[in-house]
Design a protein around this motif. Structure first.
Motif, PDB file in Angstrom:
ATOM      1  N   CYS A   1     -21.820  22.548  -3.989  1.00 30.57           N
ATOM      2  CA  CYS A   1     -22.163  23.963  -3.933  1.00 30.57           C
ATOM      3  C   CYS A   1     -23.553  24.069  -3.326  1.00 30.57           C
ATOM      4  O   CYS A   1     -24.552  23.867  -4.026  1.00 30.57           O
ATOM      5  CB  CYS A   1     -22.110  24.584  -5.325  1.00 30.57           C
ATOM      6  SG  CYS A   1     -22.214  26.376  -5.304  1.00 30.57           S
ATOM      7  N   GLY A   2     -23.600  24.302  -2.030  1.00 30.00           N
ATOM      8  CA  GLY A   2     -24.884  24.292  -1.333  1.00 30.00           C
ATOM      9  C   GLY A   2     -25.445  22.891  -1.329  1.00 30.00           C
ATOM     10  O   GLY A   2     -24.781  21.950  -0.918  1.00 30.00           O
ATOM     11  N   ASP A   3     -26.672  22.741  -1.811  1.00 30.09           N
ATOM     12  CA  ASP A   3     -27.300  21.416  -1.878  1.00 30.09           C
ATOM     13  C   ASP A   3     -26.992  20.687  -3.182  1.00 30.09           C
ATOM     14  O   ASP A   3     -27.370  19.527  -3.345  1.00 30.09           O
ATOM     15  CB  ASP A   3     -28.822  21.554  -1.734  1.00 30.09           C
ATOM     16  CG  ASP A   3     -29.228  22.000  -0.333  1.00 30.09           C
ATOM     17  OD1 ASP A   3     -28.474  21.721   0.623  1.00 30.09           O
ATOM     18  OD2 ASP A   3     -30.304  22.626  -0.208  1.00 30.09           O
ATOM     19  N   ASP A   4     -26.322  21.349  -4.118  1.00 25.41           N
ATOM     20  CA  ASP A   4     -26.024  20.756  -5.419  1.00 25.41           C
ATOM     21  C   ASP A   4     -24.686  20.038  -5.400  1.00 25.41           C
ATOM     22  O   ASP A   4     -23.706  20.558  -4.864  1.00 25.41           O
ATOM     23  CB  ASP A   4     -25.986  21.828  -6.517  1.00 25.41           C
ATOM     24  CG  ASP A   4     -27.322  22.524  -6.686  1.00 25.41           C
ATOM     25  OD1 ASP A   4     -28.364  21.870  -6.481  1.00 25.41           O
ATOM     26  OD2 ASP A   4     -27.322  23.723  -7.009  1.00 25.41           O
TER      27      ASP A   4
ATOM     28  N   GLY B   1     -23.847  32.757   2.212  1.00 23.18           N
ATOM     29  CA  GLY B   1     -24.389  32.136   3.402  1.00 23.18           C
ATOM     30  C   GLY B   1     -24.445  30.613   3.359  1.00 23.18           C
ATOM     31  O   GLY B   1     -24.901  30.005   4.303  1.00 23.18           O
ATOM     32  N   THR B   2     -24.017  29.999   2.266  1.00 25.02           N
ATOM     33  CA  THR B   2     -24.024  28.543   2.187  1.00 25.02           C
ATOM     34  C   THR B   2     -22.845  27.992   2.977  1.00 25.02           C
ATOM     35  O   THR B   2     -21.708  28.377   2.737  1.00 25.02           O
ATOM     36  CB  THR B   2     -23.934  28.076   0.722  1.00 25.02           C
ATOM     37  OG1 THR B   2     -25.051  28.613   0.018  1.00 25.02           O
ATOM     38  CG2 THR B   2     -23.961  26.573   0.631  1.00 25.02           C
ATOM     39  N   ALA B   3     -23.140  27.099   3.894  1.00 21.89           N
ATOM     40  CA  ALA B   3     -22.082  26.555   4.748  1.00 21.89           C
ATOM     41  C   ALA B   3     -21.188  25.582   3.993  1.00 21.89           C
ATOM     42  O   ALA B   3     -20.003  25.477   4.274  1.00 21.89           O
ATOM     43  CB  ALA B   3     -22.687  25.881   5.962  1.00 21.89           C
ATOM     44  N   GLU B   4     -21.774  24.862   3.034  1.00 23.61           N
ATOM     45  CA  GLU B   4     -21.003  23.824   2.357  1.00 23.61           C
ATOM     46  C   GLU B   4     -20.742  24.189   0.903  1.00 23.61           C
ATOM     47  O   GLU B   4     -21.664  24.357   0.120  1.00 23.61           O
ATOM     48  CB  GLU B   4     -21.735  22.484   2.417  1.00 23.61           C
ATOM     49  CG  GLU B   4     -21.814  21.916   3.818  1.00 23.61           C
ATOM     50  CD  GLU B   4     -22.224  20.470   3.801  1.00 23.61           C
ATOM     51  OE1 GLU B   4     -21.406  19.645   4.251  1.00 23.61           O
ATOM     52  OE2 GLU B   4     -23.336  20.177   3.351  1.00 23.61           O
ATOM     53  N   HIS B   5     -19.477  24.307   0.610  1.00 23.09           N
ATOM     54  CA  HIS B   5     -19.039  24.471  -0.771  1.00 23.09           C
ATOM     55  C   HIS B   5     -17.593  24.005  -0.840  1.00 23.09           C
ATOM     56  O   HIS B   5     -16.787  24.275   0.042  1.00 23.09           O
ATOM     57  CB  HIS B   5     -19.172  25.924  -1.252  1.00 23.09           C
ATOM     58  CG  HIS B   5     -18.347  26.888  -0.474  1.00 23.09           C
ATOM     59  ND1 HIS B   5     -18.755  27.419   0.732  1.00 23.09           N
ATOM     60  CD2 HIS B   5     -17.120  27.411  -0.700  1.00 23.09           C
ATOM     61  CE1 HIS B   5     -17.828  28.225   1.205  1.00 23.09           C
ATOM     62  NE2 HIS B   5     -16.818  28.244   0.357  1.00 23.09           N
ATOM     63  N   GLY B   6     -17.280  23.237  -1.860  1.00 25.14           N
ATOM     64  CA  GLY B   6     -15.920  22.746  -1.986  1.00 25.14           C
ATOM     65  C   GLY B   6     -15.811  21.686  -3.060  1.00 25.14           C
ATOM     66  O   GLY B   6     -16.770  21.356  -3.754  1.00 25.14           O
ATOM     67  N   MET B   7     -14.609  21.160  -3.174  1.00 24.94           N
ATOM     68  CA  MET B   7     -14.303  20.159  -4.194  1.00 24.94           C
ATOM     69  C   MET B   7     -13.489  19.050  -3.546  1.00 24.94           C
ATOM     70  O   MET B   7     -12.559  19.302  -2.780  1.00 24.94           O
ATOM     71  CB  MET B   7     -13.481  20.791  -5.309  1.00 24.94           C
ATOM     72  CG  MET B   7     -13.031  19.827  -6.364  1.00 24.94           C
ATOM     73  SD  MET B   7     -14.214  19.634  -7.661  1.00 24.94           S
ATOM     74  CE  MET B   7     -13.720  20.940  -8.732  1.00 24.94           C
TER      75      MET B   7
ATOM     76  N   GLN C   1     -18.846  19.782   5.528  1.00 24.02           N
ATOM     77  CA  GLN C   1     -19.056  19.054   6.772  1.00 24.02           C
ATOM     78  C   GLN C   1     -18.417  17.676   6.628  1.00 24.02           C
ATOM     79  O   GLN C   1     -18.279  17.157   5.509  1.00 24.02           O
ATOM     80  CB  GLN C   1     -20.562  18.910   7.053  1.00 24.02           C
ATOM     81  CG  GLN C   1     -21.289  20.220   7.234  1.00 24.02           C
ATOM     82  CD  GLN C   1     -20.842  20.943   8.495  1.00 24.02           C
ATOM     83  OE1 GLN C   1     -20.581  20.321   9.537  1.00 24.02           O
ATOM     84  NE2 GLN C   1     -20.732  22.254   8.409  1.00 24.02           N
ATOM     85  N   GLN C   2     -18.035  17.073   7.743  1.00 21.53           N
ATOM     86  CA  GLN C   2     -17.356  15.779   7.700  1.00 21.53           C
ATOM     87  C   GLN C   2     -18.196  14.734   6.964  1.00 21.53           C
ATOM     88  O   GLN C   2     -17.679  14.000   6.117  1.00 21.53           O
ATOM     89  CB  GLN C   2     -17.044  15.288   9.108  1.00 21.53           C
ATOM     90  CG  GLN C   2     -16.336  13.950   9.129  1.00 21.53           C
ATOM     91  CD  GLN C   2     -16.028  13.471  10.538  1.00 21.53           C
ATOM     92  OE1 GLN C   2     -16.315  14.146  11.522  1.00 21.53           O
ATOM     93  NE2 GLN C   2     -15.439  12.296  10.634  1.00 21.53           N
ATOM     94  N   GLN C   3     -19.478  14.648   7.255  1.00 24.86           N
ATOM     95  CA  GLN C   3     -20.342  13.654   6.627  1.00 24.86           C
ATOM     96  C   GLN C   3     -20.419  13.875   5.112  1.00 24.86           C
ATOM     97  O   GLN C   3     -20.382  12.923   4.335  1.00 24.86           O
ATOM     98  CB  GLN C   3     -21.730  13.713   7.242  1.00 24.86           C
ATOM     99  CG  GLN C   3     -22.678  12.671   6.691  1.00 24.86           C
ATOM    100  CD  GLN C   3     -24.037  12.735   7.374  1.00 24.86           C
ATOM    101  OE1 GLN C   3     -24.277  13.546   8.261  1.00 24.86           O
ATOM    102  NE2 GLN C   3     -24.937  11.872   6.944  1.00 24.86           N
TER     103      GLN C   3
END
Length: 120
Positions: free
Chosen positions: A25-28, A45-51, A73-75
């Motif tokens: 979740c964002g940087d967490d 606005g956070t680009a990265e969130h997921g499980m 993101q892939q990385q």
């Protein structure tokens, strides 16, 4: 772990399955997140969130399940999978110890195992 229950019941399997999830979740990052962490709202606005969820056959080092939900993101996704696999390998000795302890409790004690002569 359902596979631990199956193994404890005596069902023959190639390996037990160890599972792990990572929530981004964002940087967490949350490894095996709690319910509140799992359903934490994504920041605007956070680009990265997921499980990412991984099921691993540890003694075979084989991934038996892989689920990615959300936008990563892939990385980030690759690193999450690696972290989950590492966590599963760390969990495997605990699973084995639990199964050994359970099996030892369920083995009936006979005179031969205790060094006493057989009653027959």
């Amino acid at each position: 772990c359902a596979s631990v229950g199956l193994a404890d019941a005596g069902v023959m399997m190639y390996d037990v399955v160890a599972g792990c999830s990572m929530r981004q979740c964002g940087d967490d990052q949350y490894l095996d997140p709690s319910v509140s962490e799992e359903f934490q709202h994504e920041e605007q606005g956070t680009a990265e969130h997921g499980m990412v969820t991984v099921g691993l056959l540890p003694s075979l080092n084989q991934v038996s399940a892989l689920v990615l939900d959300g936008h990563l993101q892939q990385q980030t996704a690759v690193q999450a999978v690696k972290s989950c696999i590492s966590w599963c390998h760390g969990l495997y000795p605990v699973i084995k110890d639990c199964l050994v302890t359970s099996t030892q409790r369920n083995i009936p004690t006979t005179g031969r195992q205790t060094g006493q002569p057989d009653a027959n």
